[in-house]
Scaffold this active site. Sequence first.
Site, PDB file in Angstrom:
ATOM      1  N   ARG A  49     -14.364 -31.158   6.676  1.00  0.00           N
ATOM      2  CA  ARG A  49     -13.115 -30.729   6.033  1.00  0.00           C
ATOM      3  C   ARG A  49     -12.066 -30.358   7.068  1.00  0.00           C
ATOM      4  O   ARG A  49     -10.865 -30.476   6.802  1.00  0.00           O
ATOM      5  CB  ARG A  49     -13.408 -29.570   5.061  1.00  0.00           C
TER       6      ARG A  49
ATOM      7  N   LYS B 175     -27.931 -27.627  12.927  1.00  0.00           N
ATOM      8  CA  LYS B 175     -28.785 -28.077  11.830  1.00  0.00           C
ATOM      9  C   LYS B 175     -30.253 -28.029  12.243  1.00  0.00           C
ATOM     10  O   LYS B 175     -30.566 -28.139  13.429  1.00  0.00           O
ATOM     11  CB  LYS B 175     -28.451 -29.542  11.489  1.00  0.00           C
TER      12      LYS B 175
HETATM   13  N1  BES Z   1     -22.306 -34.106   7.267  1.00  0.00           N
HETATM   14  C1  BES Z   1     -22.720 -32.972   6.525  1.00  0.00           C
HETATM   15  C2  BES Z   1     -23.014 -33.297   5.060  1.00  0.00           C
HETATM   16  C3  BES Z   1     -24.185 -34.203   4.811  1.00  0.00           C
HETATM   17  C4  BES Z   1     -25.433 -33.667   4.571  1.00  0.00           C
HETATM   18  C5  BES Z   1     -24.018 -35.565   4.777  1.00  0.00           C
HETATM   19  C6  BES Z   1     -26.499 -34.494   4.316  1.00  0.00           C
HETATM   20  C7  BES Z   1     -25.095 -36.415   4.522  1.00  0.00           C
HETATM   21  C8  BES Z   1     -26.332 -35.873   4.296  1.00  0.00           C
HETATM   22  C9  BES Z   1     -21.626 -31.912   6.543  1.00  0.00           C
HETATM   23  O1  BES Z   1     -20.856 -31.855   7.701  1.00  0.00           O
HETATM   24  C10 BES Z   1     -22.287 -30.580   6.428  1.00  0.00           C
HETATM   25  O2  BES Z   1     -23.003 -30.229   7.320  1.00  0.00           O
HETATM   26  N2  BES Z   1     -22.039 -29.891   5.305  1.00  0.00           N
HETATM   27  C11 BES Z   1     -22.615 -28.613   5.088  1.00  0.00           C
HETATM   28  C12 BES Z   1     -21.543 -27.711   4.535  1.00  0.00           C
HETATM   29  C13 BES Z   1     -21.947 -26.282   4.457  1.00  0.00           C
HETATM   30  C14 BES Z   1     -22.083 -25.699   5.859  1.00  0.00           C
HETATM   31  C15 BES Z   1     -20.918 -25.523   3.662  1.00  0.00           C
HETATM   32  C16 BES Z   1     -23.744 -28.791   4.084  1.00  0.00           C
HETATM   33  O3  BES Z   1     -23.610 -29.605   3.170  1.00  0.00           O
HETATM   34  O4  BES Z   1     -24.762 -28.152   4.251  1.00  0.00           O
HETATM   35 MN    MN Z   2     -21.730 -30.655   9.206  1.00  0.00          MN
END
Ligand code: BES
Ligand code: MN
Length: 505
Positions: free
Chosen positions: A355, A281
Site C-alpha cells: 500500500r 515474515k
Molecule cells: N505480499 C503480502 C501479501 C501476500 C500474502 C501476498 C500472501 C500473497 C500471498 C503483503 O505485502 C503483506 O505482507 N501483507 C500483510 C499485511 C499485514 C501486515 C497488514 C498480510 O497480509 O499479512
Molecule cells: Mn508484505
Amino acid sequence: MSTPFAGPEFSLTDDLTATTEVLVVGVFSGEDGIALDDAVPEAARGPVADALVLVGATGKAGDAVRVPSPAGSGLGAASVLGVGLGPAPSDGAPVPAETVRRAAGVAGRALEGVAAAATTLSRLDLAATVEGAYLGAYRFAEFRNTSAPTKAPLGTLALLARPGGEALAAEARGTVEQARLTAAAVALARDFVNTPPNVLSPGEFADRAQRLGTDAGLQVEVFDEEYLAANGYGGVVGVGQGSSRPPRLVRLKHVAGVEGAKHVALVGKGITFDTGGISIKPAAGMENMTSDMGGAAAVIATVILAAQLGLGVDVTATVPMAENMPSDTAQRPGDVLTQYGGTTVEVINTDAEGRLILADAIVRACEDDPDYLIDTATLTGAQMVALGNRTPGVMGTEEFRDRVAELSRGTGENGWAMPFPEELRADLNSRVADLANVSPHRWGGMLVAGVYLKEFVAEGVQWAHIDVAGPAFNTSGPWGYTGKGGTGVPVRTMLAVLRDVAQRG
Ligand code: BES
Ligand code: MN
Ligand code: ZN
C-alpha cells in the site's frame, strides 16, 4: 532474458481427414453416458465415443482421455483426445467460453510432446480455444538445463473452422490473432512472476519493462531512486531503502490516437521480493513472495497488449518497483514517511509495504486526470482468507467496482465485488501522522488495505482495486489452462475493461 514462450502455432482448417497426430474433441457428461461435441463428424461419433468410454472417459471438466483413432472413423488423426466439458447446456445454449478455455487448457497440457494436433473445440468458441491451448501449453524453462528430460510443448494446433466464405475466414483469422496476442500477454505476465527474485531486481524489472514497452511502441519513462527521493516518492523510497538494489518507478503510455478517447490509468504493485522487511515474515512459504510483483507484471503486459491490439482508449501504466528487505538501512516500525502528494504515514508494520508504494503511484497516476483508475496487487493474505486462491477481491468506487467485477467474471478470472465498511477508516488513524499503514486488528484485512488506498484516489476518478494475492500465483497443482506458478491474473480482466471502455465510454 532467454526467448519467451512462443506458444503453439495455430491454423484454420475445414478438413479432419488431414493427417495429424491427435484430434482433440469435447466430451459432455450425461446421465446416460457421454456425448461428443457437435463438430465431430457423424461417421466417427459412435466409434470414438465407445473407445473413450472403454478407457474411462466421463466428460467431467478436467477429464482428458486419449485413444487410438478407431478404424474406419475417417479421421486423419492417429489418436483422439477427449477433454471433458461437463454437462451439455440445456436448450442448445452455447457452451460458456471459460468451459471451452479450460478444456483447451487441459488439452494443451496433455499434448506435451505432440508436434501437430487438430481440434473441434474451436467450433464451440474459437478465441477461447486459442487462449486455453496456448496457456495450457505454457511453460517456463529459462532456468532448466536443456539436458532435462522435458518434452517439447505442443507445436501446431489446427482449428476446425465454421464453413463459410472468405469474409468469414478473414474474421476467424483476426479472432485467432487477437486471442494469440492476449494469451501471449498473459504468458508475459507469467514469465515476469516466474523469474526468480535474485534475477528480477527492481532495476532489472524496469529495464525489461522499458525494452518491451518501447518495442510495442509505448512511450516509456523510468525513474531511479535519486529522482524518486528528490520528488517526494516517500512510499517507494521507504520500502526500497532496505535493499542494496534500489527502487524504480516505470511509466508506460499507449495513446489511442482517437478523438475523445477515454483515459484509463493502470497501477500495479511491483515488490520483486517481500521478506516483510524488519517486520519479517516466517520462513515457511516465504519463497512464494517472488510473486509479489504480480500486479506490476499484469499491468505491464496489459498496456503492451493495448498497443498491440490498437485499442481505442488511452492507457497509462504507473508501476512502482522495490525490494522489501531488512537491513541497517531498512525502514523501521514507527518510522513516519511522506507519501507522494504530502500525506504522512506512520509505518507500524513494514510488511504492509504494498500500500505504501501503491499510494505514491496512485497519486502520480491521478495527476494525469484519468477517467478510470485500476490498481492491482498481491496485497493481502486476508484476500486468500476471504475468497480463496482463485477469486480476486474487487474494491473501489461502487459503480466501476461492480462493472470491473462483472467483466472479470466474463473472462473466467472471476473477480468479486467487496465493500468498504465505513467503520474501518478510523482504524487507520495514527498517534503521530495523518495515517497508519495498518489497523490495530486483523479483521477485514483486505478491505482495510483498500480503505488505505482510497485515501489517495483523486475526487472524480472512477476507481477499482483488484487484490490478487492468491489468484496471481498457483501454489497447488495445474488445472484448466493454469499451471503451477505465475498465472497472469488479472491481465484478461483489465483487457475486458479496456475493451468495454473503448466501446461504451
Ligand atoms: N505480499 C503480502 C501479501 C501476500 C500474502 C501476498 C500472501 C500473497 C500471498 C503483503 O505485502 C503483506 O505482507 N501483507 C500483510 C499485511 C499485514 C501486515 C497488514 C498480510 O497480509 O499479512
Ligand atoms: Mn508484505
Ligand atoms: Zn507484499
